[in-house]
Design an enzyme around this catalytic site. Structure first.
Site, PDB file in Angstrom:
ATOM      1  N   HIS A 193       0.847  -1.193   0.000  1.00  0.00           N
ATOM      2  CA  HIS A 193       0.000   0.000   0.000  1.00  0.00           C
ATOM      3  C   HIS A 193       0.885   1.247   0.000  1.00  0.00           C
ATOM      4  CE1 HIS A 193      -3.810  -2.022   1.855  1.00  0.00           C
ATOM      5  NE2 HIS A 193      -3.231  -2.782   0.934  1.00  0.00           N
ATOM      6  N   GLU A 235       0.877   3.948   1.740  1.00  0.00           N
ATOM      7  CA  GLU A 235       1.337   4.393   3.063  1.00  0.00           C
ATOM      8  C   GLU A 235       2.513   3.553   3.559  1.00  0.00           C
ATOM      9  OE1 GLU A 235      -3.288   4.412   3.418  1.00  0.00           O
ATOM     10  OE2 GLU A 235      -1.759   3.425   2.181  1.00  0.00           O
ATOM     11  N   CYS A 270      -6.349   1.876   5.587  1.00  0.00           N
ATOM     12  CA  CYS A 270      -6.943   0.622   6.043  1.00  0.00           C
ATOM     13  C   CYS A 270      -6.399   0.308   7.440  1.00  0.00           C
ATOM     14  CB  CYS A 270      -6.605  -0.499   5.060  1.00  0.00           C
ATOM     15  SG  CYS A 270      -4.872  -1.028   5.120  1.00  0.00           S
ATOM     16  N   CYS A 295      -2.534  -0.166   7.500  1.00  0.00           N
ATOM     17  CA  CYS A 295      -1.790   1.083   7.340  1.00  0.00           C
ATOM     18  C   CYS A 295      -1.941   1.982   8.558  1.00  0.00           C
ATOM     19  CB  CYS A 295      -2.229   1.797   6.066  1.00  0.00           C
ATOM     20  SG  CYS A 295      -1.737   0.902   4.565  1.00  0.00           S
TER      21      CYS A 295
END
Length: 151
Positions: A54, A56, A84, A87
């Site tokens: 992801h 992040e 999410c 993260c």
């Protein structure tokens, strides 16, 4: 005190680049306490065959490697979509000071929706959270990406 300067445009550029690679268009940028970009990334889960790829997580990894530290106190993270749970937990573990995000994520969000990671006592660090920064642009990008996939 200096005026607020959003870096969401950089995160949006990373999200657009992710979309061009066929990734879900999410982008992130990490800013140091002096206002300098330390890391920027877009989603790369498919490219890397890595479910943790992801935006992040990639930005946090890059910043930590560049600084030689597992923590990023005083840093700001701009991300185009509500993080999410994975993260959000990484943001807490990295001790990021402020989180700015664009679009909310009713399906997979972990900050204002879903498990609300920062509300748990196990979250040892809670960043300041500012939502809705660049939300309209982030939402448009996501909706267009998924519309093209359905057509």
């Amino acid at each position: 005190m200096s005026p607020f300067l959003s870096h969401m445009d950089i995160a949006l550029a990373e999200a657009e680049a992710a979309a061009l690679r066929g990734e879900v268009p999410v982008g992130a940028v990490l800013i140091d306490p002096g206002g300098r970009i330390v890391a920027r990334a877009g989603n790369r889960t498919r490219e890397l065959a890595d479910p943790t790829g992801h935006a992040e997580i990639l930005a946090i990894r890059s910043a930590c490697a560049a600084l030689g530290s597992e923590r990023l106190p005083g840093h700001d993270l701009y991300v185009t979509l509500e993080p999410c749970p994975m993260c959000a937990s990484a943001i807490s573990q990295a001790r990021i000071a402020r989180l700015y995000y664009g679009a909310g994520d009713p399906k997979s969000g972990g900050v204002a929706q879903g498990p609300r990671i920062f509300a748990h006592s196990q979250s040892h660090h809670v960043p300041e959270v500012y939502d809705g920064i660049g939300a309209a642009a982030a939402e448009r990008l996501l909706k267009e990406f998924f519309r093209l996939r359905r057509d």
